[in-house]
Design a protein around this motif. Structure first.
Motif, short mmCIF file in Angstrom:
data_model
loop_
_atom_site.label_atom_id
_atom_site.label_comp_id
_atom_site.label_asym_id
_atom_site.label_seq_id
_atom_site.Cartn_x
_atom_site.Cartn_y
_atom_site.Cartn_z
N GLU A 5 0.76 -1.34 0.04
CA GLU A 5 -0.03 0.03 -0.10
C GLU A 5 0.97 1.27 0.00
N VAL A 6 2.07 1.26 0.46
CA VAL A 6 2.79 2.44 0.69
C VAL A 6 3.42 2.53 -0.77
N ILE A 11 5.25 8.01 -6.43
CA ILE A 11 5.03 8.67 -7.52
C ILE A 11 5.28 8.13 -8.80
N GLN A 12 6.34 7.59 -8.98
CA GLN A 12 6.89 6.78 -9.99
C GLN A 12 5.99 5.74 -10.38
N GLU A 13 5.26 5.14 -9.37
CA GLU A 13 4.11 4.06 -9.75
C GLU A 13 2.89 4.59 -10.22
N ASN A 112 10.36 9.85 -3.87
CA ASN A 112 9.13 8.90 -3.99
C ASN A 112 7.86 9.12 -3.46
N TRP A 113 8.01 10.01 -2.41
CA TRP A 113 6.49 10.23 -1.66
C TRP A 113 6.53 11.64 -1.28
N SER A 114 7.61 12.43 -0.80
CA SER A 114 7.82 13.52 -0.18
C SER A 114 8.42 14.86 -0.90
N SER A 115 8.04 16.01 -0.64
CA SER A 115 8.79 17.09 -1.10
C SER A 115 9.28 17.67 0.11
N PRO A 116 10.36 18.63 -0.03
CA PRO A 116 11.17 19.05 0.94
C PRO A 116 10.60 20.37 1.39
N PRO A 166 14.33 0.01 -2.92
CA PRO A 166 15.58 -0.60 -3.59
C PRO A 166 15.85 0.92 -4.38
N HIS A 167 15.25 1.55 -5.12
CA HIS A 167 15.63 2.68 -5.79
C HIS A 167 14.65 4.09 -5.35
N PHE A 168 15.30 5.18 -5.48
CA PHE A 168 15.12 6.46 -5.23
C PHE A 168 14.66 7.12 -6.64
N TYR A 169 13.57 7.78 -6.59
CA TYR A 169 13.23 8.67 -7.85
C TYR A 169 13.17 10.32 -7.41
N LEU A 170 13.62 11.10 -8.47
CA LEU A 170 13.43 12.56 -8.27
C LEU A 170 12.20 12.90 -9.33
N ALA A 171 11.24 13.56 -8.69
CA ALA A 171 10.12 13.84 -9.65
C ALA A 171 10.03 15.51 -9.62
#
Length: 351
Positions: A5-6, A11-13, A112-116, A166-171
């Motif tokens: 669920e998390v 965002i990439q999902e 992936n989930w949060s903005s700064p 396993p991987h991080f993404y920058l949106a």
């Protein structure tokens, strides 16, 4: 809550399936070296070497000439460490530069989930607006709220097997300077049914939004039925939307149900009541200056705060709530106490 669920809320999902109804976004997988740069907490604050004097803050730039006085002479007995060398990410910087240009020259970043959001104050504009790689690096490196994504994303999962994805993404999301905060809303979906809608920005009172309450509720409900219902993988989740001046609803984000997601003008206990599934959608707005929650912003994830019965925060909130209710009944008791109670009442959770 389950790990799956998390993961659905990254965002990439979700973005590829909802891009036509969201804001324009470009997503990059981040190299592990950049992640290690973000989580590293030893040594001085260093921005990547590609940052120049023109686009970074004073004293944030690595200047070898400034270190001459600290160089150890050959044979010195001083065991102090040599100055840290700043990192370099030329390939990532080039990709980000191209993406910013494709998004009309300005973006706001998120992982992936949060903005700064907690570091907007360090930028020259006081916002998350970024026009260069150095702007993005500064916000990400300075942020405490991103520690959640980097280290604690699965802490609330009953089936936790990972400490991090396993991987991080920058949106990189297109920057819109004229967005109106009163037109952003959080929607709560339980058992695939929309059960609640809350004003997203609860630190202010917006009479114009209150006047359009029924219209806004209908727009959001129709959007859920037409665009979201049955298309998101989870049974229980939240999603944020923005309503444009042309009455068009734009999807902003998905968040897990409970845990570190703010319930805003609800409580999770209210939202989880079984009878709510049979009722009309509950739409809540800040309806007066007295119900504003001015302190509903913090970098601490919601589920990290101990608010259990008997805890310090529990007693603090009880006292603040009692004071607030008393002042609302007897306003002549004094504005100072009222202001204090109002501020305390909403000071625990993060955006």
């Amino acid at each position: 809550m389950k790990q799956e669920e998390v993961d659905c809320c990254q965002i990439q999902e979700w973005y590829p399936n909802f891009k036509s109804d969201s804001i324009k976004t470009v997503i990059h997988q981040l190299p592990e070296s950049f992640i290690q740069y973000l989580v590293g907490d030893s040594g001085p604050f260093l921005l990547p070497t590609s940052v120049s004097n023109e686009d970074a803050f004073p004293n944030r730039i690595h200047k070898p000439e400034d270190e001459e006085d600290y160089q150890l002479s050959e044979g010195s007995d001083d065991e102090a460490e040599q100055p840290s060398q700043p990192p370099s990410f030329p390939e990532l910087e080039l990709k980000i530069k191209d993406s910013i240009e494709s998004l009309d020259g300005a973006v706001f970043p998120k992982l992936n989930w949060s903005s700064p959001k907690d570091t907007a104050w360090v930028s020259t504009t006081g916002t998350l607006k970024c026009t260069s790689f150095s702007d993005i690096a500064l916000l990400l490196k300075s942020s405490d709220s991103l520690v959640h994504d980097l280290c604690h994303a699965y802490d609330s999962c009953s089936d936790k097997t990972l400490s991090r994805p396993p991987h991080f993404y920058l949106a990189l999301r297109k920057w819109y300077p004229s967005l109106r905060p009163e037109m952003e809303f959080r929607c709560f979906v339980r058992a695939q049914q929309l059960v609640g809608i809350s004003q997203r920005e609860v630190t202010a009172y917006y009479p114009a939004a209150l006047e359009r309450k029924e219209e806004l509720k209908d727009l959001i409900h129709d959007f859920f039925i037409d665009k979201v219902e049955g298309k998101f993988k989870s049974e229980n989740y939240t999603f944020d939307v923005y309503i444009t001046k042309h009455r068009k609803v734009k999807l902003i984000d998905f968040n897990p149900w409970g845990a570190f997601t703010l319930p805003l003008l609800f409580t999770w206990e209210e939202l989880e009541q079984d009878g709510r599934l049979e009722e009309d959608v509950d739409f809540r707005l800040v309806e007066s200056e007295q119900t504003v929650r001015p302190g509903l912003k913090t970098a601490v994830p919601y589920d990290y705060i101990d608010m259990s019965t008997g805890s310090g925060w529990d007693q603090f909130l009880r006292n603040a709530d009692e004071e607030l209710q008393q002042q609302m009944r007897f306003p002549e008791a004094g504005q100072d106490n009222y202001t204090w109670a109002l501020a305390c009442f909403g000071m625990l959770t993060r955006v």
